[in-house]
Design an enzyme around this catalytic site. Structure first.
Site, mmCIF file in Angstrom:
data_model
loop_
_atom_site.group_PDB
_atom_site.id
_atom_site.type_symbol
_atom_site.label_atom_id
_atom_site.label_comp_id
_atom_site.label_asym_id
_atom_site.label_seq_id
_atom_site.Cartn_x
_atom_site.Cartn_y
_atom_site.Cartn_z
ATOM 1 N N LYS A 1 0.848 -1.189 0.000
ATOM 2 C CA LYS A 1 0.000 0.000 0.000
ATOM 3 C C LYS A 1 0.889 1.247 0.000
ATOM 4 C CE LYS A 1 -1.969 -1.383 3.779
ATOM 5 N NZ LYS A 1 -2.848 -1.671 4.922
ATOM 6 N N THR B 1 -8.757 9.583 8.053
ATOM 7 C CA THR B 1 -8.452 8.313 7.390
ATOM 8 C C THR B 1 -8.236 7.175 8.394
ATOM 9 O OG1 THR B 1 -6.109 8.939 7.370
ATOM 10 C CG2 THR B 1 -7.405 9.445 5.392
ATOM 11 N N GLY C 1 -8.581 3.904 10.238
ATOM 12 C CA GLY C 1 -9.198 2.631 9.881
ATOM 13 C C GLY C 1 -9.021 2.214 8.442
ATOM 14 N N THR C 2 -8.238 2.967 7.679
ATOM 15 C CA THR C 2 -8.095 2.665 6.246
ATOM 16 C C THR C 2 -7.582 1.249 6.002
ATOM 17 O OG1 THR C 2 -7.540 4.996 5.913
ATOM 18 C CG2 THR C 2 -7.091 3.511 4.104
ATOM 19 N N GLY C 3 -6.507 0.869 6.716
ATOM 20 C CA GLY C 3 -5.898 -0.442 6.479
ATOM 21 C C GLY C 3 -6.816 -1.589 6.855
#
Length: 269
Positions: free
Chosen positions: A178, A209, A211-213
C-alpha cells in the site's frame, strides 16, 4: 416459507477499537456494507479515540483460540482476515488456526496505529515473518510495516516492486504493497511474483483516514468470500476504500474515521 440463504461468512481476528473507526468495529462495518455476514475473534481491547491509543490489553491465547474454534467449527467461514496480533504467542496461535482452516486469509500485519502508537511487540516480528505471512493468501502491509518486516524503505513508486519481492520471500501467495503514504496519487502494487497489478486512485484532501488499512483488508476478504479472484477482490476493495476515504468525517478532536457506509447512504437525503 423457507428461511433465506445465509450470505458468505467472513471472520475477523483483530483488536477492538473503542472509538469505532478501526479494528474489529471497522471490519464488521465493512462486512455489513459489502453484504457478507461478519464474525469476530477479539485479540485485544484498546482504549482508543481520535487522538490515539491510551491503553491496550491483550486477551489470553486460550480465549482467542476458543473464540475462533467456536465460530469456525459451527458456523464455518469463507474468508478470514487478521489485524492486531500484539505478541509472538498470539501470532503463532492464529497462524496455526488459519493453517487448519480451508478458507483464504487476508493478513494485515498491523505494526503501528494511525497515530504512531505501537501495536505489535518487536519480539513478535519474527513470528509474523515465519509463521503468519506463510499462511496468508494476501498480505497487505503499508510502507511502515514493509520497513519493519523487511528493512526495505519505499521512497517512491519505483521501490514498490522491490518491497513486494521482499515480503513475498516470507511466503504469502500475494502481497499488496500500500503506497498511500507516498506523494501524489495513492498507488498500490499487487503481485504474486508473476502477475502484477498497479492500482491508482486520486488522493483525497481529507485527514480523516482512521481505519483505512483494516477497512481495505476486510473488503478484500469480503471479495474472496464471494469467490472473486485475488486481483478482482483487491480492485473492488480499493474502489470501496477510496470512496470511504473521500467520505471520511471529523470525530473528536483528532483524526476521524473513514465512512464505511458511504455507498449505502449515497442515495439517501
Amino acid at each position: 416459507m423457507s428461511a433465506p440463504e445465509a450470505p458468505p461468512r467472513v471472520l475477523t481476528v483483530a483488536g477492538s477499537d473503542s472509538g469505532g473507526g478501526a479494528g474489529v468495529q471497522a471490519d464488521l462495518k465493512t462486512m455489513l456494507a459489502l453484504g457478507v455476514h461478519g464474525m469476530s475473534v477479539i485479540t485485544a481491547v484498546t482504549a482508543q479515540n481520535s487522538l490515539g491509543v491510551q491503553g491496550a490489553w491483550e486477551l489470553p491465547v486460550e480465549a482467542v483460540r476458543a473464540q475462533y474454534r467456536s465460530v469456525v467449527d459451527d458456523i464455518g467461514v469463507q474468508a478470514v482476515k487478521t489485524g492486531m496480533l500484539s505478541s509472538a504467542e498470539l501470532v503463532e496461535a492464529v497462524a496455526e488456526l488459519i493453517s487448519g482452516t480451508d478458507a483464504p486469509a487476508v493478513v494485515d500485519p498491523v505494526g503501528v496505529s494511525k497515530h504512531g502508537d505501537p501495536l505489535l511487540a518487536a519480539s513478535a516480528l519474527d513470528s509474523v515473518r515465519t509463521k503468519l505471512l506463510p499462511v496468508a493468501t494476501v498480505a497487505t502491509p503499508n510502507l511502515d510495516e514493509v520497513a519493519q518486516l523487511t528493512g526495505v524503505r519505499v521512497r517512491s513508486a519505483d521501490d514498490l516492486r522491490r518491497a513486494a519481492a521482499a515480503v513475498l520471500a516470507f511466503g504469502p501467495r500475494w502481497v499488496l504493497i500500500k503506497g498511500g503514504h507516498l506523494a501524489g496519487d495513492a498507488v498500490d502494487l499487487l503481485t504474486d511474483g508473476a502477475e502484477e497489478l498497479v492500482l491508482r486512485a486520486p488522493r483525497h484532501d481529507n485527514r480523516h483516514t482512521h481505519g483505512t488499512g483494516c477497512t481495505l483488508a476486510s473488503a478484500i476478504a469480503c471479495g474472496l468470500a464471494r469467490g472473486r479472484s485475488v486481483p478482482e477482490a483487491v480492485t473492488a476493495a480499493k474502489e470501496y476504500v477510496t470512496g470511504a476515504i473521500a467520505a471520511g468525517f471529523a470525530l473528536g478532536a483528532g483524526i476521524g474515521p473513514v465512512d464505511h457506509g458511504w455507498a449505502l447512504r449515497r442515495d439517501t437525503p
